[in-house]
Design a protein around this motif. Structure first.
Motif, PDB file in Angstrom:
ATOM      1  N   PRO A 102       0.719  -1.485  -0.438  1.00 36.94           N
ATOM      2  CA  PRO A 102      -0.208  -0.324   0.294  1.00 36.94           C
ATOM      3  C   PRO A 102       0.993   1.108  -0.055  1.00 36.94           C
ATOM      4  N   SER A 103       0.769   2.259  -0.774  1.00 44.96           N
ATOM      5  CA  SER A 103       1.197   3.215  -0.576  1.00 44.96           C
ATOM      6  C   SER A 103       0.069   4.835  -0.973  1.00 44.96           C
ATOM      7  N   ARG A 104       1.122   5.506   0.077  1.00 45.45           N
ATOM      8  CA  ARG A 104      -0.391   6.844   0.073  1.00 45.45           C
ATOM      9  C   ARG A 104      -0.355   8.089  -1.820  1.00 45.45           C
ATOM     10  N   THR A 105       1.373   7.716  -2.026  1.00 38.93           N
ATOM     11  CA  THR A 105       1.858   8.014  -3.016  1.00 38.93           C
ATOM     12  C   THR A 105       1.236   7.364  -4.667  1.00 38.93           C
ATOM     13  N   LYS A 106       1.418   6.471  -4.426  1.00 41.26           N
ATOM     14  CA  LYS A 106       1.262   6.212  -5.703  1.00 41.26           C
ATOM     15  C   LYS A 106       0.097   5.396  -6.023  1.00 41.26           C
ATOM     16  N   ASP A 107      -0.550   4.629  -5.188  1.00 34.56           N
ATOM     17  CA  ASP A 107      -1.791   3.827  -5.144  1.00 34.56           C
ATOM     18  C   ASP A 107      -3.273   5.111  -5.130  1.00 34.56           C
ATOM     19  N   LEU A 491       8.695  12.672  13.043  1.00 34.21           N
ATOM     20  CA  LEU A 491       8.781  13.299  11.997  1.00 34.21           C
ATOM     21  C   LEU A 491       7.863  13.255  11.069  1.00 34.21           C
ATOM     22  N   GLY A 492       7.918  11.869  10.651  1.00 35.00           N
ATOM     23  CA  GLY A 492       6.705  11.509   8.996  1.00 35.00           C
ATOM     24  C   GLY A 492       5.498  11.676   9.555  1.00 35.00           C
ATOM     25  N   ALA A 493       4.979  11.297  10.829  1.00 36.36           N
ATOM     26  CA  ALA A 493       3.800  11.271  11.306  1.00 36.36           C
ATOM     27  C   ALA A 493       3.160  13.052  11.411  1.00 36.36           C
ATOM     28  N   ALA A 494       3.984  13.766  12.616  1.00 36.92           N
ATOM     29  CA  ALA A 494       4.151  14.982  12.500  1.00 36.92           C
ATOM     30  C   ALA A 494       3.761  16.283  11.045  1.00 36.92           C
ATOM     31  N   GLY A 495       4.696  14.846   9.837  1.00 41.71           N
ATOM     32  CA  GLY A 495       4.572  15.647   8.270  1.00 41.71           C
ATOM     33  C   GLY A 495       3.578  15.035   7.434  1.00 41.71           C
ATOM     34  N   LEU A 496       2.300  14.393   8.250  1.00 43.49           N
ATOM     35  CA  LEU A 496       1.489  14.161   7.784  1.00 43.49           C
ATOM     36  C   LEU A 496      -0.027  14.667   7.949  1.00 43.49           C
ATOM     37  N   LEU A 523      14.027   7.494   7.783  1.00 44.08           N
ATOM     38  CA  LEU A 523      13.777   8.950   6.743  1.00 44.08           C
ATOM     39  C   LEU A 523      13.662   8.847   5.508  1.00 44.08           C
ATOM     40  N   ASN A 524      14.117   7.303   5.022  1.00 41.32           N
ATOM     41  CA  ASN A 524      13.710   7.132   3.357  1.00 41.32           C
ATOM     42  C   ASN A 524      11.917   6.746   3.491  1.00 41.32           C
ATOM     43  N   TYR A 525      11.362   6.227   4.821  1.00 40.88           N
ATOM     44  CA  TYR A 525      10.120   5.808   4.870  1.00 40.88           C
ATOM     45  C   TYR A 525       8.699   6.751   4.234  1.00 40.88           C
ATOM     46  N   GLN A 529       6.261   8.665   1.635  1.00 38.49           N
ATOM     47  CA  GLN A 529       4.746   8.783   2.519  1.00 38.49           C
ATOM     48  C   GLN A 529       5.131  10.252   1.930  1.00 38.49           C
ATOM     49  N   ASP A 530       5.759  10.981   1.024  1.00 32.85           N
ATOM     50  CA  ASP A 530       5.201  12.628   1.230  1.00 32.85           C
ATOM     51  C   ASP A 530       4.737  13.179   2.519  1.00 32.85           C
ATOM     52  N   ALA A 531       5.595  12.776   3.102  1.00 32.97           N
ATOM     53  CA  ALA A 531       5.425  13.497   4.790  1.00 32.97           C
ATOM     54  C   ALA A 531       6.528  14.582   4.990  1.00 32.97           C
ATOM     55  N   ARG A 532       6.184  15.749   5.581  1.00 33.52           N
ATOM     56  CA  ARG A 532       6.825  17.358   5.001  1.00 33.52           C
ATOM     57  C   ARG A 532       7.086  17.285   6.540  1.00 33.52           C
ATOM     58  N   PHE A 533       8.249  17.848   6.816  1.00 33.78           N
ATOM     59  CA  PHE A 533       9.368  18.371   7.953  1.00 33.78           C
ATOM     60  C   PHE A 533      10.724  18.619   7.466  1.00 33.78           C
ATOM     61  N   MET A 534      11.132  19.290   8.514  1.00 31.08           N
ATOM     62  CA  MET A 534      12.585  20.192   8.411  1.00 31.08           C
ATOM     63  C   MET A 534      13.550  19.173   9.165  1.00 31.08           C
ATOM     64  N   ILE A 535      14.414  18.566   8.822  1.00 35.70           N
ATOM     65  CA  ILE A 535      15.739  18.328   9.657  1.00 35.70           C
ATOM     66  C   ILE A 535      16.996  18.558   9.552  1.00 35.70           C
ATOM     67  N   VAL A 536      17.517  18.987  10.245  1.00 37.11           N
ATOM     68  CA  VAL A 536      18.573  20.050  10.813  1.00 37.11           C
ATOM     69  C   VAL A 536      19.375  19.274  11.163  1.00 37.11           C
ATOM     70  N   GLY A 537      20.285  18.880  10.705  1.00 35.11           N
ATOM     71  CA  GLY A 537      21.557  17.557  10.958  1.00 35.11           C
ATOM     72  C   GLY A 537      22.905  18.582  11.655  1.00 35.11           C
ATOM     73  N   THR A 538      23.165  18.277  12.947  1.00 28.43           N
ATOM     74  CA  THR A 538      24.483  18.899  13.079  1.00 28.43           C
ATOM     75  C   THR A 538      24.497  19.156  14.446  1.00 28.43           C
ATOM     76  N   PRO A 539      26.702  18.607  15.059  1.00 27.44           N
ATOM     77  CA  PRO A 539      26.945  19.498  13.805  1.00 27.44           C
ATOM     78  C   PRO A 539      27.425  18.541  12.765  1.00 27.44           C
ATOM     79  N   SER A 540      27.376  19.053  11.980  1.00 27.16           N
ATOM     80  CA  SER A 540      28.051  17.939  10.065  1.00 27.16           C
ATOM     81  C   SER A 540      30.021  18.103   9.743  1.00 27.16           C
ATOM     82  N   GLY A 541      30.356  17.197   9.722  1.00 24.38           N
ATOM     83  CA  GLY A 541      31.364  17.430   8.585  1.00 24.38           C
ATOM     84  C   GLY A 541      32.023  16.714   9.951  1.00 24.38           C
ATOM     85  N   VAL A 542      33.878  17.011  10.065  1.00 31.95           N
ATOM     86  CA  VAL A 542      34.596  17.154  11.002  1.00 31.95           C
ATOM     87  C   VAL A 542      34.752  18.490  12.128  1.00 31.95           C
ATOM     88  N   THR A 543      34.062  19.023  12.185  1.00 28.09           N
ATOM     89  CA  THR A 543      33.646  20.296  12.758  1.00 28.09           C
ATOM     90  C   THR A 543      33.417  19.862  13.920  1.00 28.09           C
TER      91      THR A 543
END
Length: 792
Positions: A102-107, A491-496, A523-525, A529-543
């Motif tokens: 079952p797919s929200r976006t393709k069915d 995030l996925g649930a809130a984004g729906l 995250l892929n899941y 589903q086309d859930a809408r959210f902002m994810i902030v990855g921090t701190p990043s890299g080798v900093t």
């Protein structure tokens, strides 16, 4: 009459689902010469409970995540209801047909939650229930009717770790209105479930405050147990090993009789109970487990009169009602043509009426009336929406050194001070790193969410603290445990929320950037589903240099580029971040369709989620910049920080926190190399997506299609050399050399780091100023540029 209709529907769904699978594998022309598949046995084991659930227990406000392998039953159900065209069913697992899962976006039918990655569809229902509590606790969401969030799951899904991670999170948030219905058929793809699993399941759920309802016996069995000798039969059933029960089911009534008489002997009453049924009746009795009895499941669902989380452990036969019932190979197995032919006669379906929804129905008019009055379907499609929230102007500039993580916190803090619609609908969440990822000021102003108020004991006892941890229904931060899978599911649930509950949320989650990988499946899941959210990855890299390689991220920029439904950015400066966040709050809400924007060839009108890769490294800011080229370039993915001159020999292109090193390098090489250009990349993801989209457009005849990166690099001679620099994997920017054909040297991080200072690690990985200058010297002829100078 209701029970009669339910049994009729059950048999119709069993046939239609299996015929759809058979048609795809044995009748529809084969193109690839491989099995199409479709999980007939896994569908059959759930047909009774799905019939009872959808046609008896559910209300329109309830939401269901259907077991992936039961998707044929789900699609057959909508076909029976007239919500699915026959051509979609005939093209099951074909291009444009109903999806494998079952797919929200393709069915085209009314899918509440996409499923397919095992266990995630189960876990998201608990977070959807928490989000429902969040929405209904607010004044603007008090009119939302509370529904039950329901997961239909296979017993093998209990092997998935995320199922147990979310149980603990649900317990902490006083989970309510959640049902998990386990198809306890005791068979998985590779074998038979171990004996006694049900005892462990019950103990686990009980420990986290769930009610457990064991549904083991169907109506036929319960009636038989009341007969003389019935208690002995029940004891035999309870003691029978799982694999033996499956094998006897497959072998049928005569073998059932032989084994029962062998084990029980001539005991008078129980022998009479067995002898009183012919082989067909005896097989029906022994296979009448609770989960395969629509009457029992309907009664069980109706008996729940509370909102506590409930787990239904429903015993079933895998492949129930079909010739392959019970066989250990039936998970991926299919009925042969001969078996289907015999089963078609058994089911009473006339030849030529295989797709007829009402074939075999004695009173089609009565069933049609019943279907028209089923509460769950009576309300029609249950996809909602909410008004587009106006985004306030976001402006943040600084003349001092500041990190993008700190700037992110300041932007949210400024929003928290106001009363904009966006500020009211933002909900933040973090897996136990709230304070260290920039959310502290927001939480202090907006509070933490809980169904009941919980005071901050440190505040009450006047103990100084920078953190104010007051919980209340009005709070706007959901504090999560350290499991990143839970973060992305939440995030996925809130984004729906806008689609599930008709109330839009703007979910913002933060996580240490390297641990995006730990939640990548979820995250892929969420994006699927086309859930809408902002994810902030921090701190990043080798900093986050002193923390070592375990807390330093290398490949996350490539995740941002490759993840569908996610626009990834890595700004270096705070004014870039402010522009991007203002754009992002609008982008999260878009749901349009149509042609790509011919300026960038990106499908921005469709919207999506946003990933910000930020750092704790404070860097000097460039001063006030308000020109449109800068603002639009930051959104589109790049702009010229230092435009190349007409005789440009070298381009330095960078993304993120390495900006100061690149800028210093440009100053050092400028004396020896003419017209050096510095390209500030804010989103390799959007640049690359626009470039490939423009190429596709040209291939389809739109010869004037030019992407943003092509337009930027068109002003530079192909003879110029390009150095790309990023605190992340160098492949993120390496592709840019192919846009026009510039010789390119990509610099970045390819290996795990170690402890040290940022300078130590930048030198170690060759992304510091001196290394950049040396790479330029290695590419050019003539006078060499010193690696140290007034700007070094």
């Amino acid at each position: 009459m209701t029970q009669s209709h339910l049994r009729t529907i059950e048999q119709r769904l069993l046939w239609l689902s299996h015929w759809m699978i058979h048609h795809a594998n044995h009748i529809r022309p084969k193109v690839d010469g491989i099995k199409v598949g479709g999980h007939q046995a896994s569908s059959a084991s759930m047909v009774s409970m799905m019939t009872a659930l959808y046609f008896s227990a559910l209300r329109p406000e309830d939401r269901v995540a259907v077991k992936p392998h039961a998707s044929p039953i789900f699609h057959a159900m909508h076909y029976l209801m007239g919500n699915m065209p026959r051509e979609k069913m005939e093209n099951f697992r074909g291009f444009g047909g109903v999806q494998s899962y079952p797919s929200r976006t393709k069915d085209v039918d009314d899918v509440d939650f996409s499923t397919g990655s095992v266990g995630l569809g189960v876990a998201i229902t608990s977070f959807a229930s928490i989000i429902q509590d969040y929405v209904t606790a607010k004044t603007w969401g008090a009119d939302v009717p509370k529904g039950r969030m329901i997961a239909l799951m296979g017993d093998a899904e209990l092997d998935e770790g995320n199922v147990y991670e979310c149980l603990q999170e649900g317990w902490k948030h006083d989970l309510r209105n959640t049902w998990w219905i386990i198809d306890y058929n005791r068979q998985s793809l590779d074998g038979v479930v171990r004996e006694g699993l049900w005892e462990r399941v019950e103990k686990i759920f009980d420990a986290f405050g769930w009610d457990v309802v064991r549904v083991k016996y169907g109506a036929l069995q319960r009636a038989a147990f009341l007969e003389p000798g019935g208690e002995t039969l029940q004891q035999w059933i309870d003691a029978c090993p799982n694999d033996l029960y499956s094998a006897l089911t497959y072998q049928g009534g005569a073998v059932w009789r032989e084994r029962l008489m062998e084990d029980l002997g001539d005991q008078g009453d129980v022998s009479a109970l067995i002898d009183g049924r012919d082989d067909t009746e005896l097989a029906a009795l022994m296979e009448n487990l609770g989960g395969n009895c629509v009457e029992t499941m309907a009664e069980t669902f109706a008996s729940i009169d509370h909102d506590r989380p409930t787990c239904f452990l429903a015993y079933t036969i895998k492949g129930w009602g079909t010739p392959i019932a019970g066989h250990k190979d039936n998970h991926g197995g299919l009925m042969t043509k001969a078996q289907m032919g015999e089963w078609q006669q058994h089911m009473g379906v006339p030849e030529g009426q295989e797709w007829e929804p009402m074939a075999t129905v004695a009173d089609p008019e009565a069933l049609t009336r019943f279907l028209g009055e089923v509460p769950f379907f009576a309300a029609g499609p249950r996809r909602f929406n909410d008004a587009h929230l106006q985004v306030p102007k976001i402006g943040l500039q600084s003349d001092r050194e500041i990190s993008t993580q700190m700037a992110f916190g300041k932007i949210l803090d400024d929003l928290a001070k106001g009363s904009s619609d966006i500020a009211q609908r933002i909900v933040t969440m973090s897996p136990d790193v709230t304070g260290t990822t920039g959310l502290g000021p927001w939480v202090n102003r907006r509070g933490l969410f809980a169904r009941t108020e919980q005071p901050d004991m440190f505040k009450e006892r006047k103990i100084p603290s920078t953190a104010k941890w007051e919980f209340s229904p009005e709070g706007q931060h959901v504090e999560l445990g350290i499991a990143e899978m839970n973060l992305f599911l939440a995030l996925g649930a809130a984004g729906l929320s806008h689609s599930l509950f008709g109330k839009r949320l703007i979910p913002v989650g933060t996580v240490y950037d390297p641990f995006v990988n730990r939640g990548l499946d979820a995250l892929n899941y969420a994006c699927y589903q086309d859930a809408r959210f902002m994810i902030v990855g921090t701190p990043s890299g080798v900093t986050l240099a002193p923390e070592g390689g375990a807390h330093q991220s290398v490949g996350t920029p490539l995740i941002g580029m490759s993840q569908d439904g996610l626009a990834a950015f890595e700004p270096a400066f705070v004014d870039e971040l402010a522009v991007i966040m203002e754009w992002a709050f609008d982008y999260l809400q878009k749901d349009g369709s149509g042609d790509p924007d011919e300026r960038t060839w990106l499908r921005d009108e469709t919207g999506g989620s946003v990933y910000l890769r930020l750092t704790t490294n404070p860097i000097e800011q460039p001063g006030t910049r308000n020109d449109d080229a800068f603002r639009q370039g930051a959104i589109d993915g790049a702009y010229w920080l230092r435009p190349p001159g007409p005789n440009c020999e070298v381009i330095l292109a960078y993304q993120g926190a390495v900006a100061p090193d690149v800028i210093r390098a440009a100053g050092l090489i400028g004396a020896a190399r003419r017209d050096v250009g510095v390209l500030a990349v804010t989103s390799a993801d959007r640049l690359n997506a626009g470039w490939t989209a423009a190429q596709r457009a040209r291939a389809h005849g739109q010869r004037d299609a030019i992407s943003h990166i092509e337009r930027l690099l068109a002003m530079v001679s192909r003879d110029a050399k390009m150095i790309t620099v990023i605190d992340g994997h160098p492949a993120t920017l390496a592709w840019m050399g192919a846009v026009v054909g510039h010789e390119t040297v990509p610099l970045g991080v390819e290996h795990f780091g170690q402890t040290g200072t940022i300078g130590d690690l930048y030198r170690h990985f060759g992304i510091d100023t001196a290394s950049i200058v040396e790479k330029v010297n290695g590419l050019t002829f003539g006078a060499k540029v010193p690696v140290h100078g007034p700007l070094g």
